[in-house]
Design a protein around this motif. Structure first.
Motif, PDB file in Angstrom:
ATOM      1  N   PHE B  81       0.910  -1.072  -0.175  1.00 31.41           N
ATOM      2  CA  PHE B  81       0.066   0.098  -0.101  1.00 31.41           C
ATOM      3  C   PHE B  81       0.865   1.224   0.046  1.00 31.41           C
ATOM      4  N   GLN B  82       2.204   0.988  -0.182  1.00 30.52           N
ATOM      5  CA  GLN B  82       3.226   2.462  -0.501  1.00 30.52           C
ATOM      6  C   GLN B  82       3.656   2.093  -1.825  1.00 30.52           C
ATOM      7  N   ASN B  83       4.468   0.893  -1.979  1.00 31.37           N
ATOM      8  CA  ASN B  83       4.999   0.535  -3.374  1.00 31.37           C
ATOM      9  C   ASN B  83       4.358  -0.687  -3.909  1.00 31.37           C
ATOM     10  N   GLN B  84       4.683  -0.668  -5.091  1.00 30.31           N
ATOM     11  CA  GLN B  84       4.131  -2.112  -5.806  1.00 30.31           C
ATOM     12  C   GLN B  84       5.183  -2.749  -6.527  1.00 30.31           C
ATOM     13  N   VAL B  85       5.465  -3.968  -6.528  1.00 31.67           N
ATOM     14  CA  VAL B  85       6.577  -4.755  -7.253  1.00 31.67           C
ATOM     15  C   VAL B  85       5.718  -5.778  -7.997  1.00 31.67           C
ATOM     16  N   ARG B  86       6.096  -5.507  -9.427  1.00 32.49           N
ATOM     17  CA  ARG B  86       5.496  -6.454 -10.668  1.00 32.49           C
ATOM     18  C   ARG B  86       6.117  -7.863 -10.222  1.00 32.49           C
ATOM     19  N   VAL B  87       5.176  -9.065 -10.379  1.00 32.21           N
ATOM     20  CA  VAL B  87       5.759 -10.350 -10.420  1.00 32.21           C
ATOM     21  C   VAL B  87       5.278 -11.016 -11.434  1.00 32.21           C
ATOM     22  N   THR B  88       6.372 -11.632 -12.014  1.00 31.59           N
ATOM     23  CA  THR B  88       5.834 -12.826 -13.129  1.00 31.59           C
ATOM     24  C   THR B  88       6.172 -14.336 -12.648  1.00 31.59           C
ATOM     25  N   TYR B  89       5.265 -15.385 -12.982  1.00 31.20           N
ATOM     26  CA  TYR B  89       5.650 -16.538 -12.674  1.00 31.20           C
ATOM     27  C   TYR B  89       4.869 -17.466 -13.582  1.00 31.20           C
ATOM     28  N   THR B  90       5.635 -18.701 -13.794  1.00 30.45           N
ATOM     29  CA  THR B  90       5.069 -19.624 -14.626  1.00 30.45           C
ATOM     30  C   THR B  90       4.736 -20.861 -13.676  1.00 30.45           C
ATOM     31  N   GLY B  91       3.600 -21.313 -13.666  1.00 29.05           N
ATOM     32  CA  GLY B  91       3.394 -22.291 -12.767  1.00 29.05           C
ATOM     33  C   GLY B  91       1.951 -22.498 -11.979  1.00 29.05           C
ATOM     34  N   ILE B  92       1.758 -23.312 -11.191  1.00 28.69           N
ATOM     35  CA  ILE B  92       0.526 -23.471 -10.590  1.00 28.69           C
ATOM     36  C   ILE B  92       0.507 -22.825  -8.884  1.00 28.69           C
ATOM     37  N   LEU B  93      -0.523 -21.700  -9.076  1.00 23.65           N
ATOM     38  CA  LEU B  93      -0.866 -20.983  -7.954  1.00 23.65           C
ATOM     39  C   LEU B  93      -1.400 -21.744  -6.985  1.00 23.65           C
ATOM     40  N   PRO B  94      -1.050 -21.520  -5.507  1.00 27.49           N
ATOM     41  CA  PRO B  94      -1.969 -22.295  -4.392  1.00 27.49           C
ATOM     42  C   PRO B  94      -3.174 -21.601  -4.498  1.00 27.49           C
ATOM     43  N   ASP B  95      -4.203 -22.397  -3.554  1.00 24.04           N
ATOM     44  CA  ASP B  95      -5.448 -22.406  -4.075  1.00 24.04           C
ATOM     45  C   ASP B  95      -6.107 -21.118  -3.204  1.00 24.04           C
ATOM     46  N   LEU B  96      -5.276 -20.562  -2.384  1.00 24.61           N
ATOM     47  CA  LEU B  96      -5.789 -19.361  -1.721  1.00 24.61           C
ATOM     48  C   LEU B  96      -5.282 -18.249  -2.437  1.00 24.61           C
ATOM     49  N   PHE B  97      -4.441 -18.300  -3.432  1.00 24.77           N
ATOM     50  CA  PHE B  97      -4.103 -17.246  -4.283  1.00 24.77           C
ATOM     51  C   PHE B  97      -5.207 -16.409  -5.029  1.00 24.77           C
ATOM     52  N   ARG B  98      -5.449 -15.202  -4.539  1.00 18.82           N
ATOM     53  CA  ARG B  98      -6.517 -14.334  -5.235  1.00 18.82           C
ATOM     54  C   ARG B  98      -6.098 -12.726  -4.838  1.00 18.82           C
ATOM     55  N   GLU B  99      -6.689 -11.781  -5.585  1.00 14.01           N
ATOM     56  CA  GLU B  99      -6.531 -10.722  -5.393  1.00 14.01           C
ATOM     57  C   GLU B  99      -6.955 -10.021  -3.789  1.00 14.01           C
ATOM     58  N   GLY B 100      -6.039  -9.345  -3.273  1.00 16.09           N
ATOM     59  CA  GLY B 100      -6.152  -9.060  -1.942  1.00 16.09           C
ATOM     60  C   GLY B 100      -5.659  -9.884  -0.994  1.00 16.09           C
ATOM     61  N   GLU B 113      11.776  -5.877 -11.713  1.00 12.30           N
ATOM     62  CA  GLU B 113      10.542  -6.845 -11.741  1.00 12.30           C
ATOM     63  C   GLU B 113      11.075  -8.320 -11.101  1.00 12.30           C
ATOM     64  N   LEU B 114       9.937  -8.921 -10.355  1.00 11.68           N
ATOM     65  CA  LEU B 114      10.615 -10.123  -9.851  1.00 11.68           C
ATOM     66  C   LEU B 114      10.062 -11.280 -10.526  1.00 11.68           C
ATOM     67  N   GLN B 115      11.112 -11.940 -11.042  1.00  6.70           N
ATOM     68  CA  GLN B 115      10.673 -13.522 -11.478  1.00  6.70           C
ATOM     69  C   GLN B 115      10.662 -14.351 -10.570  1.00  6.70           C
ATOM     70  N   ALA B 116       9.436 -15.016 -10.235  1.00  9.65           N
ATOM     71  CA  ALA B 116       9.081 -15.854  -9.137  1.00  9.65           C
ATOM     72  C   ALA B 116       9.489 -17.360  -9.622  1.00  9.65           C
ATOM     73  N   THR B 117      10.226 -17.940  -8.834  1.00 10.56           N
ATOM     74  CA  THR B 117      10.137 -19.637  -8.908  1.00 10.56           C
ATOM     75  C   THR B 117       9.175 -20.268  -7.802  1.00 10.56           C
ATOM     76  N   GLU B 118       8.663 -19.387  -6.781  1.00  8.69           N
ATOM     77  CA  GLU B 118       7.711 -19.984  -5.953  1.00  8.69           C
ATOM     78  C   GLU B 118       6.558 -19.064  -5.279  1.00  8.69           C
ATOM     79  N   VAL B 119       5.493 -19.416  -5.406  1.00  6.75           N
ATOM     80  CA  VAL B 119       4.587 -18.589  -4.920  1.00  6.75           C
ATOM     81  C   VAL B 119       3.729 -19.060  -3.777  1.00  6.75           C
ATOM     82  N   LEU B 120       3.874 -18.641  -2.467  1.00  4.94           N
ATOM     83  CA  LEU B 120       3.260 -19.223  -1.485  1.00  4.94           C
ATOM     84  C   LEU B 120       1.969 -18.229  -0.919  1.00  4.94           C
ATOM     85  N   ALA B 121       1.040 -18.755  -0.366  1.00  2.24           N
ATOM     86  CA  ALA B 121      -0.283 -17.881  -0.095  1.00  2.24           C
ATOM     87  C   ALA B 121       0.167 -17.833   1.480  1.00  2.24           C
TER      88      ALA B 121
END
Lengths: 246, 150
Positions: B81-100, B113-121
């Protein structure tokens, strides 16, 4: 001074007889509470708006994680009693608590890991909460190992008491790990000063299960302490009597 | 309590307290390493090491998720809510992933830009039955509740 009640605990025989009765009461109460709490929690409590049914692991995970730490506190009290009053029973307590505490820690780590996969997307992450809990497990394991590594029982008791007291610093770290540092594990849903972050239909069965697991722990610790007492006092006349009686 | 026991008790409590202070100072000194992730503001201030694997934590910004219809590639903004970082990811996101939703992503920062290897909720401490959430949403209270916990 009213210290007599306290010194009564110094007699292993006195404790052995009473612990047998307490153990039975704890066992029956635990069974009743866990039956109600678990059926209610798994069958009738509402699902969570985000996690669906997987949140129901809290009816196991929260009580066992709570107890893993509470048993350590009990062990630290035993260590202090052993140093200050030289009470043999405190050492028996430490020995029993280490084994039971290790079991609860493993259960907490394991149940959390199962929940972590569907919720977070991973079984394990090296955040402060999970790591400090793993250290708690190693402390328990170290205590079990240390005791069996030293032949002289008095020396073993003292060495364990020192390790227990050193490990006490880990307890506030576990508790505040999710507040002091950024972690993946969420902060506590229950605080003494605030309303629970869930409705009563969810936390009432959790509270019942928490009491139930407390009694399970009491049952296991008492049973294990009685066995240790029999083993340590095996030369005495009253133990021979007990063994012939049963 | 006799004086000798009292003295022993005080010595033990004193030693445990001293040990606590020592460990506290060590942990305070190491806090940068114990924190699981950097915030978007820290990355904007260049506090995170460049082109090394790091973790970033924050909220998935509302309306920022873009999915590639042809592949598993997804891109989203992580905000504090002050700064934002763009993330790109290729793969399956966890069930809880959603906006907000809170997330912790691991990867390398390249060209801001952050190139993600893993996304955790990341889950918060609030539990609610779905009917309650629905009622709160209808009365417009849900956002207020979410704002409180962030």
């Amino acid at each position: 001074m009213g210290w007599r009640w306290f010194h009564e605990w110094g007699s292993p025989k006195w404790f052995y007889d009473r612990a047998g009765r307490w153990q039975r009461v704890c066992g029956f109460l635990a069974l009743a509470l866990l039956l109600v709490g678990t059926l209610w929690g798994l069958g009738f409590a509402p699902a969570d708006y985000q996690q669906g049914n997987s949140y129901r692991i809290i009816y196991l995970h929260v009580p066992v994680a709570f107890l893993a730490q509470a048993l350590y506190v009990a062990m630290a009290v035993c260590a202090i009693v052993l140093f200050v009053w030289k009470m043999k029973l405190a050492d028996v307590g430490m020995q029993a608590l280490a084994v039971v505490g290790f079991g609860f820690t493993v259960l907490a780590l394991f149940s959390g890991s199962i929940w972590g996969k569907p919720t977070w997307g991973t079984y394990w992450v090296w955040d402060a909460r999970l790591t400090s809990m793993l250290i708690l497990g190693f402390l328990y394991l170290g205590l079990i190992g240390l005791r069996s590594a030293i032949k002289n029982p008095d020396l073993a008791g003292k060495a364990c008491a020192i390790l227990v007291l050193v490990g006490v610093v880990n307890l506030p770290i576990i508790k505040y790990s999710v507040e002091w540092w950024s972690a993946l594990h969420q902060p506590a849903s229950f605080k003494l000063t605030e309303k629970p972050a869930m409705p009563a239909s969810m936390w009432v069965p959790l509270l019942i299960n928490l009491l139930g697991y407390y009694l399970v722990a009491a049952y296991l610790v008492l049973a294990s302490m009685r066995t240790v007492i029999l083993d340590r006092e095996r030369g005495s006349a009253w133990v021979r009597e007990v063994i012939e009686r049963d | 309590m006799n004086p000798k026991r009292k003295q022993r008790l005080l010595i033990i409590l004193g030693l445990v307290a001293a040990l606590g202070v020592a460990v506290g100072l060590v942990l305070y000194a190491l806090s940068q390493n114990i924190n699981l992730f950097f915030t978007p503001t820290q990355i904007a201030d260049n506090q995170a090491p460049d082109s090394r694997i790091i973790r970033l934590g924050g909220m998935v910004a509302e309306g920022s998720v873009e999915r590639d219809p042809e592949s598993l590639e997804v891109s989203f903004g992580v905000t504090d809510f002050q700064n934002q970082v763009r993330v790109t990811y290729t793969g399956i996101l966890p069930d809880l992933f959603r906006e907000g939703q809170g997330v912790v992503v691991q990867g390398r920062v390249l060209n801001r830009e952050l190139q993600a290897t893993e996304v955790l909720a990341k889950h918060d401490e609030n539990y609610m039955p779905p009917e309650v959430t629905e009622a709160l949403r209808q009365s417009g209270q849900l956002d207020k509740l979410k704002g409180m916990t962030q």
